[in-house]
Design a protein around this motif. Structure first.
Motif, PDB file in Angstrom:
ATOM      1  N   GLU A  32      24.574 -18.189  50.315  1.00 38.80           N
ATOM      2  CA  GLU A  32      23.417 -19.057  50.181  1.00 38.80           C
ATOM      3  C   GLU A  32      22.816 -19.289  51.567  1.00 38.80           C
ATOM      4  O   GLU A  32      23.510 -19.696  52.490  1.00 38.80           O
ATOM      5  CB  GLU A  32      23.878 -20.392  49.588  1.00 38.80           C
ATOM      6  N   LYS A  33      21.519 -19.008  51.720  1.00 42.03           N
ATOM      7  CA  LYS A  33      20.833 -19.186  53.006  1.00 42.03           C
ATOM      8  C   LYS A  33      19.647 -20.118  52.803  1.00 42.03           C
ATOM      9  O   LYS A  33      18.888 -19.958  51.848  1.00 42.03           O
ATOM     10  CB  LYS A  33      20.310 -17.843  53.523  1.00 42.03           C
ATOM     11  N   PRO A  34      19.445 -21.079  53.704  1.00 44.73           N
ATOM     12  CA  PRO A  34      18.262 -21.943  53.587  1.00 44.73           C
ATOM     13  C   PRO A  34      17.000 -21.164  53.913  1.00 44.73           C
ATOM     14  O   PRO A  34      17.002 -20.317  54.810  1.00 44.73           O
ATOM     15  CB  PRO A  34      18.515 -23.047  54.608  1.00 44.73           C
ATOM     16  N   LYS A  35      15.936 -21.433  53.165  1.00 44.95           N
ATOM     17  CA  LYS A  35      14.648 -20.799  53.455  1.00 44.95           C
ATOM     18  C   LYS A  35      14.104 -21.410  54.730  1.00 44.95           C
ATOM     19  O   LYS A  35      14.203 -22.619  54.951  1.00 44.95           O
ATOM     20  CB  LYS A  35      13.655 -21.025  52.321  1.00 44.95           C
TER      21      LYS A  35
ATOM     22  N   LYS B 203       7.854 -22.850  57.012  1.00 39.39           N
ATOM     23  CA  LYS B 203       6.731 -22.239  57.714  1.00 39.39           C
ATOM     24  C   LYS B 203       6.336 -23.119  58.886  1.00 39.39           C
ATOM     25  O   LYS B 203       6.375 -24.338  58.802  1.00 39.39           O
ATOM     26  CB  LYS B 203       5.554 -22.056  56.765  1.00 39.39           C
TER      27      LYS B 203
ATOM     28  N   GLU C 149      14.923 -25.642  50.328  1.00 39.64           N
ATOM     29  CA  GLU C 149      15.111 -24.560  49.370  1.00 39.64           C
ATOM     30  C   GLU C 149      16.097 -23.553  49.936  1.00 39.64           C
ATOM     31  O   GLU C 149      16.183 -23.362  51.143  1.00 39.64           O
ATOM     32  CB  GLU C 149      13.774 -23.870  49.078  1.00 39.64           C
ATOM     33  N   THR C 150      16.843 -22.915  49.046  1.00 41.12           N
ATOM     34  CA  THR C 150      17.795 -21.898  49.481  1.00 41.12           C
ATOM     35  C   THR C 150      17.552 -20.613  48.718  1.00 41.12           C
ATOM     36  O   THR C 150      16.994 -20.621  47.625  1.00 41.12           O
ATOM     37  CB  THR C 150      19.247 -22.349  49.259  1.00 41.12           C
ATOM     38  N   THR C 151      17.972 -19.518  49.301  1.00 40.01           N
ATOM     39  CA  THR C 151      17.926 -18.229  48.638  1.00 40.01           C
ATOM     40  C   THR C 151      19.336 -17.656  48.610  1.00 40.01           C
ATOM     41  O   THR C 151      20.177 -17.999  49.429  1.00 40.01           O
ATOM     42  CB  THR C 151      17.003 -17.235  49.388  1.00 40.01           C
TER      43      THR C 151
END
Length: 81
Positions: A49-52, A55, A75-77
């Motif tokens: 799990e990686k945090p987005k 921007k 949010e995470t991806t």
């Protein structure tokens, strides 16, 4: 293969056989309050799990967008490795 209560030599020998044949290997033991656990999973896939990354803003750190970004949950991806 899962081993407990074996000598170090037996664990190493069985792990080498499992590793050579692509079999997952787990070993462990407990000695009173202390213990150990070892696993050789060979090549395997997993998901991390990686945090987005947010921007970049236009340099304004105290505007309504910055406040909203601080209030919203990050949010995470999921990244397959």
């Amino acid at each position: 293969v899962c081993l407990t209560c074996c000598s170090k030599e037996a664990m190493v020998r069985i792990n080498q056989i499992c590793h050579k044949n692509g079999v997952k290997f787990f070993s462990g033991d407990v000695f009173g309050y202390h213990g150990f656990m070892f696993c050789d999973l060979g090549l395997h896939e997993f998901v991390e799990e990686k945090p987005k990354v947010a921007k970049g803003s236009s340099g304004l750190e105290d505007g309504p967008e910055a406040k909203r970004a601080r209030l919203e949950a990050p949010e995470t991806t999921m990244v397959k490795k």
